[in-house]
Scaffold this active site. Structure first.
Site, PDB file in Angstrom:
ATOM      1  N   GLU A  90       3.529  -6.053   7.316  1.00  0.00           N
ATOM      2  CA  GLU A  90       2.855  -5.008   8.091  1.00  0.00           C
ATOM      3  C   GLU A  90       3.349  -4.879   9.530  1.00  0.00           C
ATOM      4  O   GLU A  90       3.423  -3.764  10.065  1.00  0.00           O
ATOM      5  CB  GLU A  90       1.332  -5.260   8.090  1.00  0.00           C
ATOM      6  CG  GLU A  90       0.637  -4.890   6.796  1.00  0.00           C
ATOM      7  CD  GLU A  90       0.659  -5.997   5.763  1.00  0.00           C
ATOM      8  OE1 GLU A  90      -0.041  -5.886   4.745  1.00  0.00           O
ATOM      9  OE2 GLU A  90       1.397  -6.996   5.973  1.00  0.00           O
ATOM     10  N   ALA A  95       0.848  -1.194   0.000  1.00  0.00           N
ATOM     11  CA  ALA A  95       0.000   0.000   0.000  1.00  0.00           C
ATOM     12  C   ALA A  95       0.886   1.247   0.000  1.00  0.00           C
ATOM     13  O   ALA A  95       2.079   1.176   0.301  1.00  0.00           O
ATOM     14  CB  ALA A  95      -0.915  -0.011   1.217  1.00  0.00           C
ATOM     15  N   GLY A 121      -0.606  -5.185   0.819  1.00  0.00           N
ATOM     16  CA  GLY A 121      -1.839  -5.116   0.056  1.00  0.00           C
ATOM     17  C   GLY A 121      -1.752  -5.780  -1.299  1.00  0.00           C
ATOM     18  O   GLY A 121      -2.764  -6.234  -1.846  1.00  0.00           O
ATOM     19  N   GLU A 131      -2.326  -9.363  -0.622  1.00  0.00           N
ATOM     20  CA  GLU A 131      -3.742  -9.489  -0.267  1.00  0.00           C
ATOM     21  C   GLU A 131      -4.635  -9.420  -1.504  1.00  0.00           C
ATOM     22  O   GLU A 131      -5.637 -10.142  -1.594  1.00  0.00           O
ATOM     23  CB  GLU A 131      -4.106  -8.410   0.749  1.00  0.00           C
ATOM     24  CG  GLU A 131      -3.498  -8.686   2.126  1.00  0.00           C
ATOM     25  CD  GLU A 131      -3.696  -7.556   3.107  1.00  0.00           C
ATOM     26  OE1 GLU A 131      -4.242  -7.808   4.194  1.00  0.00           O
ATOM     27  OE2 GLU A 131      -3.281  -6.410   2.794  1.00  0.00           O
TER      28      GLU A 131
END
Length: 260
Positions: A135, A66, A112, A115
């Site tokens: 993360e 991200a 992300g 994901e």
């Protein structure tokens, strides 16, 4: 369709979405998530498109995470809203899309990015791919479904290790874990996905959409996957695709599914 952060190439029956932020290693920000939401929604409604491939521009990254600068000053309330909206608008949307989605993982798929790949119905990786959920090294946890989908794919123990170490695994390890279905050379990745997509596109799109729903239901704690399968199986008998498929079989010809 014109977007600021993605490119779309649609040649029926397959469409390819390319996340196009190479200067940011295709990192996801709000605008890109919005573009992806709109693109997936539009392609799902197109009866000519029966398979969607999603990938990143260049050879370095699928999505390298991200855009941290965008949320580094967020409050608890803002962080929760970020995760909730992202999951609803993109990650859950992709997982439950009626049209099958293949992730062509070219290079880094981190945070992300991984994901997003895990939300797709399955994943093909280039040999240079590296995957991980870093993360916790930022004082966060995965917020776009990573703590849920990773254990489903690789098992609880391996998922816990990947999340807690914040490390990366290579493509062959991902293949061994069951995180990806196949690994190929980077220059072969798009052709490989196109060939798989063509095989899928020959089959009934209605039956495939029911299959996606039934499989996903089996991973929900509060629903009975077997009953969902029985219900979906019965519904297939009322479709034009079922009539065409069985008629073609009995007539010893290839079916031409209308997608209804």
């Amino acid at each position: 369709m014109n977007f600021g952060n993605i490119l779309i190439e649609a040649t029926a029956p397959i469409a390819t979405i390319t996340i196009n932020r190479p200067d940011k290693l295709n990192a996801l920000n709000k605008a890109t998530i919005g573009d992806l939401h709109d693109a997936f929604t539009a392609l799902e409604s197109d009866p000519e498109i029966r398979v969607i491939i999603v990938t990143g521009s260049g050879e370095k990254a699928f999505v390298a995470g991200a855009d941290i600068a965008e949320f580094s000053s967020f409050s608890e309330k803002e962080g929760k809203k970020l995760a909730q909206k992202g999951q609803e608008d993109l990650f859950d949307l992709v997982e439950n899309l009626k049209t099958p989605v293949i992730a062509a993982v070219n290079g880094y798929a981190l945070g992300g990015g991984l994901e997003l790949a895990m939300a797709c119905h399955f994943r093909i990786a280039s040999a240079n791919a590296r995957m991980g959920l870093p993360e916790v090294s930022l004082g966060l946890i995965p917020g776009y479904g990573g703590t849920q989908r990773l254990p489903q794919l690789v098992g609880k123990g391996r998922a816990m290790e990947m999340i807690m170490t914040a490390g990366m695994i290579d493509a062959e390890t991902a293949l061994d874990y069951g995180l990806v279905n196949h690994v190929c050379a980077i220059e072969e990745l798009q052709d490989y996905c196109q060939k798989l997509g063509a095989k899928i596109a020959k089959n009934s799109p209605v039956a495939i959409s029911y299959a996606i729903k039934a499989v996903n239901t089996g991973f929900k704690y509060d629903t009975d996957g077997y009953q969902a399968e029985i219900k979906a199986f019965g519904k297939c008998f009322g479709t034009k695709d079922f009539k065409e498929g069985t008629t073609a079989f009995l007539e010893k010809r290839k079916p031409d599914f209308p997608g209804a």
